[in-house]
Each structure stands twice: as C-alpha cells, then as structure tokens.
Design an enzyme around this catalytic site. Sequence first.
Site, PDB file in Angstrom:
ATOM      1  N   HIS A 213     -28.362 -33.416 -80.378  1.00 40.80           N
ATOM      2  CA  HIS A 213     -27.846 -32.126 -80.686  1.00 40.80           C
ATOM      3  C   HIS A 213     -27.398 -31.430 -79.276  1.00 40.80           C
ATOM      4  CE1 HIS A 213     -32.437 -32.297 -81.365  1.00 40.80           C
ATOM      5  NE2 HIS A 213     -32.286 -32.234 -80.398  1.00 40.80           N
TER       6      HIS A 213
ATOM      7  N   ASN B 136     -17.640 -33.335 -65.818  1.00 41.38           N
ATOM      8  CA  ASN B 136     -16.711 -34.496 -65.283  1.00 41.38           C
ATOM      9  C   ASN B 136     -15.611 -33.835 -64.499  1.00 41.38           C
ATOM     10  OD1 ASN B 136     -15.991 -32.902 -67.454  1.00 41.38           O
ATOM     11  ND2 ASN B 136     -14.768 -34.541 -68.440  1.00 41.38           N
TER      12      ASN B 136
ATOM     13  N   THR C  59      28.117 -33.676-102.008  1.00 47.35           N
ATOM     14  CA  THR C  59      27.674 -35.118-101.892  1.00 47.35           C
ATOM     15  C   THR C  59      28.815 -36.022-102.004  1.00 47.35           C
ATOM     16  OG1 THR C  59      27.399 -34.585-104.154  1.00 47.35           O
ATOM     17  CG2 THR C  59      25.508 -34.100-102.843  1.00 47.35           C
TER      18      THR C  59
ATOM     19  N   ALA D   2      22.174 -34.864 -95.368  1.00 50.20           N
ATOM     20  CA  ALA D   2      22.734 -33.681 -94.375  1.00 50.20           C
ATOM     21  C   ALA D   2      22.673 -32.197 -94.598  1.00 50.20           C
ATOM     22  CB  ALA D   2      24.392 -34.167 -94.313  1.00 50.20           C
TER      23      ALA D   2
ATOM     24  N   GLU E  54      28.097 -29.938-113.218  1.00 50.88           N
ATOM     25  CA  GLU E  54      26.853 -29.251-112.540  1.00 50.88           C
ATOM     26  C   GLU E  54      26.884 -27.689-113.308  1.00 50.88           C
ATOM     27  OE1 GLU E  54      25.326 -30.269-110.088  1.00 50.88           O
ATOM     28  OE2 GLU E  54      26.272 -31.922-109.971  1.00 50.88           O
TER      29      GLU E  54
ATOM     30  N   LYS F 139     -15.902 -37.034 -75.459  1.00 48.48           N
ATOM     31  CA  LYS F 139     -14.455 -37.189 -75.241  1.00 48.48           C
ATOM     32  C   LYS F 139     -14.462 -38.402 -74.074  1.00 48.48           C
ATOM     33  CE  LYS F 139     -11.988 -36.264 -71.424  1.00 48.48           C
ATOM     34  NZ  LYS F 139     -11.799 -35.534 -70.091  1.00 48.48           N
TER      35      LYS F 139
END
Length: 455
Positions: free
Chosen positions: A360, A383, A78, A10, A152, A348
Amino acid sequence: MKLKAIILAAGAGTRMKSKLPKVLHKVCGRTMLNHVIDVAKGSMVQECIVVVGHGAEDVKESLTPDVKTVLQKEQLGTGHALMMAEPYIDDGTILVLCGDGPLITEETLNRTVAYHREGNFKATVLTTDLANPKGLGRIVRNAEGQLEKIVEEKDATEEEKAIIEVNSGIYCFDGEILKEALPKLKNENAQKEYYLTDILSIIRNMGFGVGVYKLEEYEEIMAVNSREQLADVEAIMRRRIAKKHMANGVTIMNPEHVYIEKTVTIGADTILYPGVILTGNTVIGEDCIIGQNSRIEDTIIGDGVEVQSSTIIHSKVGNFTHIGPYAYLRPNSNIGEHVKIGDFVEVKNSNIGDHSKASHLAYIGDADVGQNVNIGCGVVFVNYDGKNKHRTTVEDNSFVGSNSNLIAPVTVKESGYVACGSTITKDVPEGSLAVARARQENKEGWTKRKGLLKK
C-alpha cells in the site's frame, strides 16, 4: 479469378460535426475504415484500393503500405468516386464497399461474391428489408422480381418510397463490364451527382444479368453518418466481441458494461466484472479475475492474476499476482509471479521480482526490485533530480521499512534492511541495516510548560 475491393472513403461526413474525417472515427478502438479493410482482407480479397477525398492525407496515414489509394478531388457522388479508381479495374471481380460500414462480416462478403459468380451476373447488389427505410436507396424490381433500378429517396416517387427493400451500398461487378459502363454514367438527378447505383441499370440495359443478394438482417450494413449512429454501431460491435469471448469460455458479468477492443485476447475461465476496459494488444491469461472499473491497455497478464479496480498500461504481469485495488502500473512495468501490488501503489518503468510485495501507498519508479522483497507503506523511490531520471536497485530478500525514501541512484544489496522513516542516499551493504533518521528526543513536561495540557 482475382478479387479486388474498392472502398469508398472520400466523404466529409458533415453530420458528424468533426474535424476528423468520418471514416477515421473509431469503433472499439479501430477506425471504421480499417474495420472494413480487415474484413475485406479476411475474405477472398487479394487487393484493397481506397478512394480518399476529405482529409485525404490523414486517411492515407491511417493505412498500411499494402493498401493503395486514389484521390477524388471533388466529391461528385459515389459513381464519380468509382471513376477515380478506374485504373485499378481489370477483368477480375470488383467488390465495392463503404468505408463507413464497419459491421459487415467476412461471411457475408464471401457469400455475396459466391452468389455473384455462380449466377454469372455482371453486377450484384447486396440488399435487405427495413421497416423504416427513410433516407436509403430503394430496390425497384420488375414483374419477374428482377432488379429494374435503384432509386435514391430524393429522386423516388411516393410509390417507390413505400418499398422496404433497401440498398446496402455494397456491390460486386465484373471488372471488364464495369469499365465499359462507367463512361455512360450521367448526373441527371436532383443532387446533380454521379450515382453508383445507376451503373446497375446501365449494365442491365447492356443486356447483362444483374443479381440481388438479400440479407436477412440490417445490422451488418448499417452506415455511420452521425455521432448517434456511431454509438449504435459501437454497441453492436461491443456485443459481438463479448459474445466471441464468452463462447471461448470467458465469464462477463455484465456484457453491456464492459468495453473490449477487437485486438484483445482473453483466456478461458477468466472473469470480467462491470466497468472493465480492455484495449490495444492486451493479452489476459486463464483463470484471471479482472475487477470492476479496471483499465488495461497493451498489457500482457499471466494466468491466475487478480486485478481489482486498477489501471495497467503497456506493462507485463506474471502468473498468480495480485494488483490493487486502486493501483497504477505505468508503462514498462514488469511485475513477476506471486507479487502483490496493493492499494494506491504506483509503479513506473520498473522490474519487480517474484514473491515481492508493495502492499500500500508507495511509489516505485525507475527501479529494479528483486525477489521476496518487502516495500513498506509510504516508501518513495526518488528517481528525479530535476534534470535526469536515475534508477534504484533493491536486491533479493531485502526489506524497505515504511515511510522511507530511496534517493536514486542507490542500491540496497541482498538481504539489506532499511529502517522505517529513513532517507537513503548511499548504498546499503549486503545483510546490513540502514538507519538514516534523526534520533528521538523526549522533552519531559513540555506540554504543561506550554500551557497545552488538557487535564
């Protein structure tokens, strides 16, 4: 006994300085949170619950449907996050994990749970020793070596700060006892937050045993709170992945300079050179050579393939094919066996049959190329008409000469030949030669008449 994992995810991660929720930052191609979930599922965990807060909707979208979520509207610590998951806490074993700790392993989780259960503890914390424990919670033990509390750093005394045993943020709880302990949690600390760590002291004061399972190495419990730590964690993950592949018979020339995501599969006796990037669900066969600076994403590569300094994305390459150098296979390129796709060739959304070659400087887009076809230097499969894409077919045993344009939709029938420099707008019949270019005319003496003669 049932084992559930509650994963804390969170936090905002302000030190990351990112619009993206911290747990969604990726390590080797997968979010930190999903790394943790994967490990949990790979251990003995039967159910995962993620506590979400900052960026909750984005975090939820990153999860598979079998992972449950609970919302922590306010980030009050936490312990408060664990309170939000209380409806999922039952009388089984509860494993609490951190969504920003992607390096934890299945083996460590299994050993921690086994230690917890075999010791009949009601709570267990995973710890390790760290030479520089700055910023981490300290494990305070009593004279008998048992856990007294976890403090802590902001709440620690100077004596407590000198302790080098630190909290990993990973815990095991008896679910029934945890439900009793959660309502007793207070926020009487410098941060005015509900610390999950205080639950262990509460359970101890209830008269139950609390275990401490210590890891030898800190690496597994490293958490990510900054971009620098993210880079550190990813370097470790990359090294782990490389070691796994090398153990399976893959040669990696310089492991520190190769990027392989966790989802990649590589066959034995394949060689990876420096600068290689392998991502997604890529599968590479045996006896391949992947040359320097090649990038392969979500692609299936057969056996005995050589890829030299090329990019291949969402495609398939058959056995004993040669790609590159500097070729580009864009999505949906299906390349057959014993094919050559040479330097500066782009393919492609095309199928290229066995034993064909484009050595090439060619563009092959939206095409179906048969077997044993030669595509000459400078050939363009035209294309796009400005509105729609169209397909071109070149059948088996055909030859397309250099510097030719094939204007789709068009078909070169089997054994058809296209003369160099031709622009083909009509189908080429089987076994025919198509010539579509202006006739050459030589104007004798033209250079001298124009005053351009150098002699």
